[in-house]
Scaffold this motif. Sequence first.
Motif, PDB file in Angstrom:
ATOM      1  N   ASP A 258      35.016  30.238  40.764  1.00  0.00           N
ATOM      2  CA  ASP A 258      35.566  31.017  41.687  1.00  0.00           C
ATOM      3  C   ASP A 258      35.456  32.363  41.387  1.00  0.00           C
ATOM      4  O   ASP A 258      36.028  33.330  41.237  1.00  0.00           O
ATOM      5  N   VAL A 259      34.061  33.133  40.942  1.00  0.00           N
ATOM      6  CA  VAL A 259      33.852  34.600  40.735  1.00  0.00           C
ATOM      7  C   VAL A 259      32.883  34.853  42.286  1.00  0.00           C
ATOM      8  O   VAL A 259      31.958  34.217  42.438  1.00  0.00           O
TER       9      VAL A 259
ATOM     10  N   THR B 188      38.708  36.737  32.868  1.00  0.00           N
ATOM     11  CA  THR B 188      37.263  37.096  33.193  1.00  0.00           C
ATOM     12  C   THR B 188      36.591  36.996  31.110  1.00  0.00           C
ATOM     13  O   THR B 188      35.342  36.213  30.993  1.00  0.00           O
TER      14      THR B 188
ATOM     15  N   PHE C 259      40.093  44.741  42.724  1.00  0.00           N
ATOM     16  CA  PHE C 259      40.190  42.512  42.735  1.00  0.00           C
ATOM     17  C   PHE C 259      41.298  43.091  42.299  1.00  0.00           C
ATOM     18  O   PHE C 259      42.171  42.839  41.421  1.00  0.00           O
TER      19      PHE C 259
ATOM     20  N   ALA D 198      42.859  38.862  40.842  1.00  0.00           N
ATOM     21  CA  ALA D 198      43.039  38.042  40.332  1.00  0.00           C
ATOM     22  C   ALA D 198      43.801  36.991  40.273  1.00  0.00           C
ATOM     23  O   ALA D 198      45.321  36.448  40.756  1.00  0.00           O
ATOM     24  N   ASN D 199      44.306  37.208  39.261  1.00  0.00           N
ATOM     25  CA  ASN D 199      45.773  36.206  38.337  1.00  0.00           C
ATOM     26  C   ASN D 199      46.518  37.711  38.057  1.00  0.00           C
ATOM     27  O   ASN D 199      47.843  37.611  37.950  1.00  0.00           O
TER      28      ASN D 199
ATOM     29  N   GLU E 234      41.529  40.072  47.312  1.00  0.00           N
ATOM     30  CA  GLU E 234      41.911  39.667  46.430  1.00  0.00           C
ATOM     31  C   GLU E 234      41.371  37.865  46.681  1.00  0.00           C
ATOM     32  O   GLU E 234      41.275  37.315  47.648  1.00  0.00           O
ATOM     33  N   LYS E 235      41.632  37.204  45.942  1.00  0.00           N
ATOM     34  CA  LYS E 235      41.162  35.995  45.335  1.00  0.00           C
ATOM     35  C   LYS E 235      42.698  35.053  45.888  1.00  0.00           C
ATOM     36  O   LYS E 235      43.292  34.758  44.913  1.00  0.00           O
ATOM     37  N   ARG E 236      43.395  34.870  46.512  1.00  0.00           N
ATOM     38  CA  ARG E 236      44.540  34.485  47.428  1.00  0.00           C
ATOM     39  C   ARG E 236      44.993  32.872  46.894  1.00  0.00           C
ATOM     40  O   ARG E 236      46.588  33.045  46.337  1.00  0.00           O
TER      41      ARG E 236
ATOM     42  N   GLN F 241      44.521  32.794  43.642  1.00  0.00           N
ATOM     43  CA  GLN F 241      44.458  32.731  42.149  1.00  0.00           C
ATOM     44  C   GLN F 241      46.068  33.033  42.445  1.00  0.00           C
ATOM     45  O   GLN F 241      46.413  33.230  42.974  1.00  0.00           O
TER      46      GLN F 241
END
Lengths: 196, 196
Positions: free
Chosen positions: B18-19, B100, B126, B128-129, B155-157, B159
Amino acid sequence: MKLLEDRIRQDGQVLGADVLKVDSFLNHQVDPDLMTALGEEFYRRFQGVPITKILTVESSGIAPALATGMAFHKPVVFARKHKSLTLKDHLYTAEVYSFTKKTANTIAIAEKFLTAADHVLVIDDFLANGQAVEGLLDIIQQAGATLEGVGVVIEKRFQKGRKLLDDRHIHTEALASIAAFENGQVVFSPDEKEQA
Amino acid sequence: MKLLEDRIRQDGQVLGADVLKVDSFLNHQVDPDLMTALGEEFYRRFQGVPITKILTVESSGIAPALATGMAFHKPVVFARKHKSLTLKDHLYTAEVYSFTKKTANTIAIAEKFLTAADHVLVIDDFLANGQAVEGLLDIIQQAGATLEGVGVVIEKRFQKGRKLLDDRHIHTEALASIAAFENGQVVFSPDEKEQA
């Protein structure tokens, strides 16, 4: 640069014998229109120099360096502190001593972002004792890159940083040059580069 | 935003589950022309919203936040970590946990740079969380300022950050939205905001 000197006179705070606080427009709150003007002025002063990369140190250097990168349309690399990079990134590192904080920091740049083909313009917010800039010059040398010049937003000319750079015949440009602090007021050095 | 998605496909590196590493154009080396485009896109997406101040966290947030401030012609304030501000600065502070790095940081903003009269756009590199953004929202609340929206470059949707903001009915804009990583490749969510 008159625009910047006026802003320092208006919003800068002189603290004690040799500290100038400019956190309302440069290094905590940032005035983006002023940054654009500073970037364009660095471009004017280094015009014709074959810059391939702008180099600075996080965090306060990022805003003026980015504005300068926008004027040159060249990439900006900011050296990181505090081990936010990992060893597997293949790093150039240098030790930087902070007289303000009385601590040493390691700054680091991933090797892939600085090579012997690069012609580097170093940009920073302040030049005082020159420790941060010396760290960057050390890294530029490790990379075998060519240093083309150093641009600082504000220099305290009475401290040793500027002399260090002049002694090494480095093309240095300061957009505001402070000769002294007198009675809580800033005394600027004459600005020979001001546009007519 | 197609320009950004293309750049992520071209230069981003997926590491592990997930990175996404984008240090060649966003958070170590920075592409200034891309930053200008991102800033203008945030301006387009929040146009008509009465923003008085852009808020971010050092260091990686500074470049996109400054570009956004340039588009809005409004001041940018970056929250500081690591006690680079002193207590006599009269600070708002918040705790931010980094998944992280598995450490907690205090972030701080001088009270004088955020007031109840401010309408704030939060910008970060970013989402993420959502820990960094939550720290900023906490500070905005302490100041009694009005949160107008959150803009993130990537965005990491999958998370939990985006859901946290959606649950609070916050106007959130992500210029690239990652639905998943599959076989080391980035899968983007459909971009409904792309200009025709």
